[in-house]
Structures are given as structure tokens and as C-alpha cells.
Design a protein around this motif. Structure first.
Motif, PDB file in Angstrom:
ATOM      1  N   ILE A  63       0.923  -1.162   0.045  1.00 34.27           N
ATOM      2  CA  ILE A  63      -0.051  -0.124   0.104  1.00 34.27           C
ATOM      3  C   ILE A  63       0.819   1.121   0.195  1.00 34.27           C
ATOM      4  O   ILE A  63       0.367   2.298  -0.476  1.00 34.27           O
ATOM      5  N   VAL A  64       2.092   1.068   0.606  1.00 32.63           N
ATOM      6  CA  VAL A  64       2.791   2.540   0.711  1.00 32.63           C
ATOM      7  C   VAL A  64       3.477   2.894  -0.748  1.00 32.63           C
ATOM      8  O   VAL A  64       3.235   4.163  -1.075  1.00 32.63           O
ATOM      9  N   GLU A  65       3.597   1.961  -1.670  1.00 34.30           N
ATOM     10  CA  GLU A  65       4.133   2.097  -3.100  1.00 34.30           C
ATOM     11  C   GLU A  65       2.844   2.441  -3.969  1.00 34.30           C
ATOM     12  O   GLU A  65       2.876   3.327  -4.737  1.00 34.30           O
ATOM     13  N   ILE A  66       1.632   1.891  -3.562  1.00 34.18           N
ATOM     14  CA  ILE A  66       0.451   2.013  -4.441  1.00 34.18           C
ATOM     15  C   ILE A  66      -0.189   3.406  -3.917  1.00 34.18           C
ATOM     16  O   ILE A  66      -0.314   4.143  -4.689  1.00 34.18           O
ATOM     17  N   GLY A  67      -0.028   3.821  -2.645  1.00 34.45           N
ATOM     18  CA  GLY A  67      -0.545   5.203  -2.050  1.00 34.45           C
ATOM     19  C   GLY A  67       0.085   6.151  -2.710  1.00 34.45           C
ATOM     20  O   GLY A  67      -0.178   7.181  -2.881  1.00 34.45           O
ATOM     21  N   ASP A  68       1.525   5.865  -2.727  1.00 35.11           N
ATOM     22  CA  ASP A  68       2.434   7.067  -3.291  1.00 35.11           C
ATOM     23  C   ASP A  68       2.060   7.357  -4.658  1.00 35.11           C
ATOM     24  O   ASP A  68       1.981   8.402  -5.079  1.00 35.11           O
ATOM     25  N   TRP A  69       1.865   6.211  -5.306  1.00 34.86           N
ATOM     26  CA  TRP A  69       1.424   6.535  -6.888  1.00 34.86           C
ATOM     27  C   TRP A  69       0.113   7.283  -6.811  1.00 34.86           C
ATOM     28  O   TRP A  69      -0.303   8.209  -7.738  1.00 34.86           O
ATOM     29  N   VAL A  70      -1.110   6.912  -6.103  1.00 37.93           N
ATOM     30  CA  VAL A  70      -2.371   7.458  -5.940  1.00 37.93           C
ATOM     31  C   VAL A  70      -2.061   8.982  -5.946  1.00 37.93           C
ATOM     32  O   VAL A  70      -2.729   9.787  -6.582  1.00 37.93           O
ATOM     33  N   VAL A  71      -1.267   9.390  -4.889  1.00 38.30           N
ATOM     34  CA  VAL A  71      -1.008  10.818  -4.508  1.00 38.30           C
ATOM     35  C   VAL A  71      -0.419  11.542  -5.542  1.00 38.30           C
ATOM     36  O   VAL A  71      -1.070  12.692  -6.310  1.00 38.30           O
ATOM     37  N   ARG A  72       0.717  10.533  -6.216  1.00 34.92           N
ATOM     38  CA  ARG A  72       1.273  11.615  -7.630  1.00 34.92           C
ATOM     39  C   ARG A  72       0.319  11.481  -8.568  1.00 34.92           C
ATOM     40  O   ARG A  72       0.286  12.806  -9.395  1.00 34.92           O
ATOM     41  N   GLU A  73      -0.369  10.584  -9.071  1.00 35.82           N
ATOM     42  CA  GLU A  73      -1.203  10.530 -10.097  1.00 35.82           C
ATOM     43  C   GLU A  73      -2.121  11.396 -10.037  1.00 35.82           C
ATOM     44  O   GLU A  73      -2.688  12.370 -10.846  1.00 35.82           O
ATOM     45  N   ALA A  74      -2.917  11.436  -8.682  1.00 35.85           N
ATOM     46  CA  ALA A  74      -4.171  12.483  -8.517  1.00 35.85           C
ATOM     47  C   ALA A  74      -3.597  14.174  -8.619  1.00 35.85           C
ATOM     48  O   ALA A  74      -4.328  14.912  -9.241  1.00 35.85           O
ATOM     49  N   CYS A  75      -2.412  14.228  -8.010  1.00 36.79           N
ATOM     50  CA  CYS A  75      -1.726  15.810  -8.292  1.00 36.79           C
ATOM     51  C   CYS A  75      -1.557  15.993  -9.628  1.00 36.79           C
ATOM     52  O   CYS A  75      -1.814  17.046  -9.962  1.00 36.79           O
ATOM     53  N   ARG A  76      -1.072  14.973 -10.396  1.00 39.51           N
ATOM     54  CA  ARG A  76      -0.661  15.155 -11.688  1.00 39.51           C
ATOM     55  C   ARG A  76      -1.829  15.696 -12.456  1.00 39.51           C
ATOM     56  O   ARG A  76      -2.033  16.559 -13.364  1.00 39.51           O
ATOM     57  N   GLN A  77      -3.110  14.816 -12.419  1.00 40.74           N
ATOM     58  CA  GLN A  77      -4.238  15.154 -12.964  1.00 40.74           C
ATOM     59  C   GLN A  77      -4.870  16.470 -12.406  1.00 40.74           C
ATOM     60  O   GLN A  77      -5.411  17.121 -13.385  1.00 40.74           O
ATOM     61  N   ALA A  78      -4.812  16.664 -11.371  1.00 46.99           N
ATOM     62  CA  ALA A  78      -5.509  18.115 -10.902  1.00 46.99           C
ATOM     63  C   ALA A  78      -4.817  19.146 -11.605  1.00 46.99           C
ATOM     64  O   ALA A  78      -5.537  20.033 -12.003  1.00 46.99           O
ATOM     65  N   ARG A  79      -3.557  19.012 -11.657  1.00 44.33           N
ATOM     66  CA  ARG A  79      -2.749  20.152 -12.285  1.00 44.33           C
ATOM     67  C   ARG A  79      -3.024  20.196 -13.811  1.00 44.33           C
ATOM     68  O   ARG A  79      -3.106  21.273 -14.454  1.00 44.33           O
TER      69      ARG A  79
END
Ligand code: C2E
Ligand code: CA
Ligand code: CA
Ligand code: CA
Length: 279
Positions: free
Chosen positions: A86-102
Motif C-alpha cells: 500500500i505504501v508504493e500504491i498509495g504514493d502512486w495514487v497521490v502523485r497521479e491525483a496531483c498530476r491530474q488536478a494540475r
């Protein structure tokens, strides 16, 4: 006889190993950008109950499995948490969500807050704050547009440490909300010390809101408590016009649910935001 859809809790050791192996492959595939395997994010709109405006979205993970299609999070988040993936998966989620919002902002669409679910193990991991800071820096997303949804039970695992970490995130400009409020058991006095800006009423209290007086009482109590603590209150799982009407009449601030929209792809959100921009 591997049953992919066996509930994680009842799954045999062998079934778990197969699922775990699949999860590891999915992490790899996600980082490699594979088309036939890996994690995807859907986004569910959050709407202001007074104005009807879409002001934010919640990122919800799916696993695009090469054989089983779209796998919902209940089927794999538990094992991801148990195994530490979950640590790697969750890190990906945060990064992808930020990238998308931007990306939405770069496309000239009105800014929306991006909410991301954080699980216990991910929250407790020592580098969480650095990871979030890196995701914000790399995406150039304003921290004010990122919100992390945490549960009471997660916070209560180690109250002092959790509050300290929440304060660090808040100092960075990131907001925090309590997810599934009412289903855990944080004391009212600890609630006061959480540096949060929003309470989310769990959908278990919303589903029978139209005709269950107990659920009505709970919803009204959460709304009034939230407002007294200067928090915004959002209700999840709003499916009917009656539920919306009740929440509106009782001054709930925001809603999320199938009545407005199911979780949808980024491009569907883009279309909704474009429609607003044209108004
Ligand atoms: P949650 O955070 O409480 O999310 C709400 C769930 O309710 C979502 O299910 C959403 O699709 C669903 N939902 C939304 N509106 C309605 C409605 O009107 N009616 C009904 N019946 N359901 C509605 P989903 O997407 O399957 O996610 C389930 C849970 O998985 C989430 O519950 C959250 O705890 C977890 N999850 C999802 N994405 C992530 C993630 O990226 N990281 C972590 N750690 N957990 C995640
Ligand atoms: Ca949530
Ligand atoms: Ca919930
Ligand atoms: Ca479009």
C-alpha cells in the motif's frame, strides 16, 4: 481452484499468494505504464449543496486486471495494506491525483480540490510527509488543492503521532478530512484537537436517511457538531432526491453520490468542468 473473488478475509493462503503476486505485477505494470494491467484512478464529483457547483473530486483506485477486468478496491486494499504494498500504491495514487488536478488546470478548467484516501500503514510510514511534498512539487499543484481523507480509526491507532503528522501536513497547506465519520470511535475531545477542515458522513447513515429517524438524528448531530467546530460537512453515498433534500434542509454543506455522479474517468470530469466553464 483459485477464486479471485473470494473475500480476502476468507481467502486461503494459496489464494492470497496468487493475489499478492498479481498485486506486485500490477505495481510494476503501473510504473511501466502498461495498457493491460495496473492501477487506474476514477474521480467522483463533490458538489456544494447550496449552489450545486462541482468544487472537488475524490480519487478512487481501481485495478485494471489483465484477466479479471476492473477490480474494485475492497478486493485488494486489505492485502495491499497487510503486505505493505500500500505504501508504493498509495504514493502512486497521490502523485497521479496531483498530476491530474494540475493537468485540468493547465487545460484552463476551473480549479477543483483533489481528495485522496490514505490508509493506516501509508499514513504511519515515516516518509509520508516527504512523499506528499514531492508529489506537490513535481506536479506544481498548489497544496491548498490537495486534501487527504483519513479515518478516525487510523488516527486513533497512535493519537499523538497522528496529530503531529496531520499538523505537518496542514503546515504545508494540505487539508485533511475525516472519512466515514461516525463509524469509528474517536472521542469528542480528541476530535477538537484534529487539524482538519471537513467531516464526511458515512454512507451507512445516508442510505436510509429518508425514513430512518435514527439515521436522521445522527446526520443532524454530525452536521451541528461539525459546524460548531468550524468544519465543513459532506455526506457521501447520496443516491436520492429525498436524501439530498433532507441534507440541504439540515444545512449539510456538500454531497457526493450517485445522484450527481458515480466515480468516472478523468476525461468525463473534464467534460463536466468544461460545461461549467461555458456557463
Ligand atoms: P470510501 O473512501 O468511503 O469511498 C466511498 C465509496 O462509496 C466508493 O467505493 C464509492 O465509489 C462509493 N460510492 C460513492 N457514491 C456512492 C453512492 O451514491 N452509493 C453507493 N452505494 N456507493 C457510493 P469504492 O470506489 O469501491 O471504494 C471503496 C473504498 O476503498 C473507499 O471507501 C476507500 O476506503 C477505499 N479506497 C478507494 N480508493 C483508495 C485509494 O486510492 N487508497 C486507499 N488507501 N483506499 C482507497
Ligand atoms: Ca473516502
Ligand atoms: Ca465511506
Ligand atoms: Ca473534453
Amino acid at each position: 481452484n483459485f477464486q479471485f473473488y473470494a473475500r480476502e478475509m476468507n481467502a486461503s493462503v494459496e489464494e492470497k499468494l496468487v493475489l499478492l503476486d498479481g498485486l506486485r505485477n500490477a505495481v510494476q505494470a503501473t510504473f511501466e505504464g502498461a495498457d493491460n494491467n495496473g492501477f487506474r484512478l476514477l474521480y467522483q464529483p463533490k458538489v456544494d449543496l447550496r449552489t450545486g457547483r462541482l468544487f472537488g473530486v475524490e480519487a478512487l483506485i481501481r485495478w485494471q486486471h489483465p484477466e479479471h477486468g476492473m477490480v474494485p478496491p475492497q478486493r485488494f486494499i486489505g492485502l495491499a495494506e497487510e503486505s505493505g504494498l500500500i505504501v508504493e500504491i498509495g504514493d502512486w495514487v497521490v502523485r497521479e491525483a496531483c498530476r491530474q488536478a494540475r493537468a485540468w488546470m493547465d487545460a484552463g478548467l476551473p480549479p477543483v480540490t483533489m481528495s485522496v484516501n490514505v490508509s493506516a500503514r501509508q499514513f504511519e510510514e515515516s516518509r509520508l510527509v516527504d512523499r506528499v511534498a514531492a508529489a506537490l512539487r513535481d506536479s506544481r499543484l498548489a497544496p491548498e488543492l490537495l486534501e487527504l481523507e483519513v479515518t478516525e480509526s487510523l488516527i486513533m491507532r497512535d493519537l499523538q503521532k497522528s496529530v503531529a503528522k496531520m499538523r505537518e501536513l496542514k503546515a504545508m497547506g494540505v487539508s485533511l478530512s475525516i472519512d466515514d465519520f461516525g463509524t469509528g470511535y474517536s472521542s469528542l475531545s480528541s476530535l477538537k484537537t484534529f487539524p482538519i477542515s471537513r467531516l464526511k458522513i458515512d454512507k451507512s447513515f445516508v442510505s436510509e436517511l429518508a425514513d430512518n429517524p435514527d439515521d436522521q438524528a445522527i446526520a443532524m448531530a454530525v452536521i451541528s457538531l461539525g459546524h460548531k467546530l468550524n468544519l465543513r460537512v459532506i455526506a457521501e453515498g447520496v443516491e436520492t432526491e429525498q436524501q439530498r433534500a433532507f441534507l440541504r434542509e439540515n444545512e449539510c454543506d456538500e454531497m457526493q453520490g450517485y445522484l450527481f455522479s458515480k466515480p468516472v474517468t478523468a476525461s468525463a470530469i473534464e467534460d463536466m468542468l468544461e460545461a461549467y466553464a461555458l456557463e
